[in-house]
Design a protein around this motif. Structure first.
Motif: not given
Length: 649
Positions: A321-329
């Motif tokens: 649902a979100s890729l923030d943890e992946f790309l924006l740690p």
């Protein structure tokens, strides 16, 4: 009957009459002249009043001391066609009350300066005949000086004495002023002055702050810098209220004062464009696009921020649902300059995956290049300000499993040059299996030999390149992917380590890592390094859970997903963060990423540039999705904030 000298005085010296006109005495046909507002009593600086000054229009009484004063005044005839213009800047009374200084005062003032280079200093008149300042016209109506009282012990003197100092100094016209009875009324307008002769050279003695600032002289004055703060200020469009003041603001006309020390648009010198040194490929040329000056504007410390990530998606169609943890740690306070994402067993909709990446990174980033080899994907996102300094992006592929119809095993290499530093990114998917170490070593050997890079982009150091190893042809090399190297010792032994303290478990688990063992032997990844591992094994999890493989196969948890790096110059790559993303659980692998600082060197303008090329269509789709999601979020919050009205019966 008036004397001959008196007649000559009125007939041969027209400047005297004009002097009285400048002081406020207008020509009138009436014999009884009325006093003007300019006839005021003079006052000394101490406040004591001197003898009152007679009206300008009343001639002085005959005196033995001044025989010339016996002459009767002569009323001049008005010109046939006066050259007058109406003006709204001054009224009649205000104009008649004004006093002017002429160039004669400038010549008699001690240590004075020319009006064009400085200002006049107040001083006492040196001659009794010229005890009062002479009338003079200013260059603009707004700069007309105020009346100044005459100083001295003998009082104000007579207006008729002004004519003794006037001849030869100013040549004016009778058209300067319009009489008060002009039809239609209105204020007089000044005509231009014409000097009778060129004034002598004056000393550059500056005393007036207003004229000094306007003529850019006397920079050592105390208030010079304060006055110049509001001048020559060029507000840059990228500067906000919290950004530093633009270095282009200054008081010096020299081009050296306009050089910028920030990463902003700096002025371009004309001589640099004329020299065309940027076409010669000179490394230190000031006009080179990839040279040292341009590099210093964007990277003063010559270090760029790099994000490299690998993820085996297991072919799942469902994306997080979100890729923030992946790309924006959260560990990173700032975003990186370049994002490189390699995917193994990627989802079936590759375009959707790239759109999600663009949506997450936002409008500050553009897709520089995207390549695929079967289900191996690689995407390069770069800050949009830096796309002009990249060469053309080249890629090459290697297949290690020929039997399979779908290319799931192999390697994908992408290379380009950024300024003067060449980069190579390789994502691989080696042979799987606990005991197939030899097959994985063979996959590595095939990859370094078969990747045909670079093609058109020149090698930055051909003397240190090898035809049998692609990693020797580039300055910075990053190799990442699912290498499938396992932890030896069995599932039970690994789980025993995992139940203990996490920090101790990682160090103990790495003692059984196959990749670490082979790298120490020198059989694989020669010259490569890896940052310290402080995260749990990234393989193999139950989908949607934090538990390792609970199926009948009971696969051993391992560090299959790795990020390795190699530099031609020792110390050019500095790892900042090396971790995994435990929150993304749509696959049996956890994404692994690394944050690096990479040294960038200036280059030569002899490479084929990408010229700002990027995927514009993907960029627009990603931005539209961000906007629509933000609107939906705001609408949801608005609905939640609204309360329902309940009634109690």
């Amino acid at each position: 009957m008036p004397s001959k000298s008196a007649c000559l005085r009125h007939t041969e010296v027209p400047g005297q009459l004009e002097g009285r006109m400048l002081q406020g005495q207008l020509p009138n046909t009436d014999k009884n002249l009325t006093p003007t507002p300019g006839s005021l009593s003079a006052t000394d600086p101490q406040g004591s009043e001197t003898n009152p000054m007679p009206p300008f229009s009343i001639p002085a009484k005959p005196s033995n001391q001044n025989p010339q004063a016996k002459a009767n005044p002569i009323t001049p005839e008005l010109p046939m066609r006066p050259k007058l213009e109406r003006t709204l800047s001054l009224d009649d009374k205000g104009w008649r009350r004004r006093r002017f200084q002429d160039s004669q005062d400038d010549l008699t003032v001690q240590n004075g300066a020319s009006p064009c280079m400085g200002s006049m200093q107040d001083s006492v008149a040196q001659s009794p005949a010229c005890s009062r300042p002479l009338p003079c016209l200013s260059t603009s109506l707004q700069e007309i000086p105020k009346p100044r009282r005459a100083t001295g012990s003998e009082g104000g003197g007579s207006p008729s004495l002004w004519s003794d100092c006037l001849p030869g100094m100013i040549s004016t016209s009778l058209d300067l002023l319009h009489r008060e009875a002009t039809p239609g009324g209105g204020s007089p307008r000044l005509a231009s002055l014409h000097a009778a002769h060129t004034p002598p050279a004056m000393d550059l003695n500056i005393a007036s702050s207003s004229l000094r600032t306007a003529n850019k002289v006397d920079p050592e004055h105390a208030d010079y810098k304060l006055r110049m703060q509001t001048r020559l200020v060029r507000a840059h469009s990228s500067l906000g209220s919290s950004r530093p003041r633009s270095p282009l603001a200054g008081d010096d006309h020299s081009i050296h004062s306009a050089r910028s020390s920030f990463s902003l648009l700096a002025p371009i010198r004309t001589k640099d464009i004329r020299s065309r040194s940027y076409l010669e490929g000179s490394l230190m040329a000031s006009g080179a696009l990839l040279g040292a000056d341009e590099l210093a504007r964007y990277f003063p410390d010559r270090n760029m921020a790099l994000f490299v990530a690998t993820w085996n998606m297991q072919g799942q169609k469902e994306l997080p649902a979100s890729l923030d943890e992946f790309l924006l740690p959260t560990e990173a306070d700032y975003t990186q300059d370049l994002y490189v994402i390699g995917v193994q067993e990627g989802c079936s909709d590759r375009r959707e995956w790239e759109t999600r990446l663009q949506e997450t990174l936002g409008p500050q980033y553009v897709l520089l290049s995207s390549a695929a080899h079967g289900v191996l994907y690689m995407s390069l996102f770069i800050r949009r300000d830096l796309i002009w300094f990249c060469s053309e992006v080249e890629y090459s592929t290697v297949t290690t499993r020929i039997v399979s119809q779908i290319k799931t095993k192999g390697a994908l290499g992408v290379s380009f040059t950024f300024f003067g530093t060449s980069f190579l990114f390789i994502t691989s998917h080696f042979t799987s299996g606990d005991g197939k170490v030899a097959e994985r070593l063979l996959d590595y050997s095939r990859t370094i030999q078969a990747l045909a890079l670079p093609r058109n982009v020149p090698d930055t150091n051909p003397y240190r390149s090898s035809a049998g190893d692609v990693t020797t042809r580039f300055d910075e090399v990053f190799w990442f992917g699912d290498f499938n190297f396992r932890l030896s010792g069995g599932r039970v032994a690994v789980e025993a380590f995992l139940k203990q303290d996490t920090e101790v478990d990682v160090l103990a688990l790495l003692q059984h890592d196959q990749l670490t063992r082979e790298m120490k032997k020198g059989s694989i990844f020669k010259g490569f390094e890896e940052a310290e591992i402080h995260f749990l094994p990234s393989y193999k999890f139950d989908i949607g859970k934090d538990t390792y493989d609970s199926t009948s196969k009971q696969r051993t948890p391992s560090y299959t997903d790795r990020v390795l790096y190699k530099s031609r110059h020792k110390g050019d790559i500095c790892p900042m963060k090396y971790s995994s993303c435990p929150g993304i659980k749509t696959s049996d692998h956890r994404p692994v990423y690394g944050l690096f600082r990479v040294k960038v060197r200036p280059g030569r303008d002899n490479i084929p540039l990408a010229a700002g090329k990027f995927d514009r269509e993907l960029y627009l789709i990603g931005i539209k999705r961000r906007i629509s999601k933000e609107l939906q979020k705001q609408q949801t919050m608005k609905n939640q904030s609204s309360s329902a009205v309940c009634t109690v019966s």
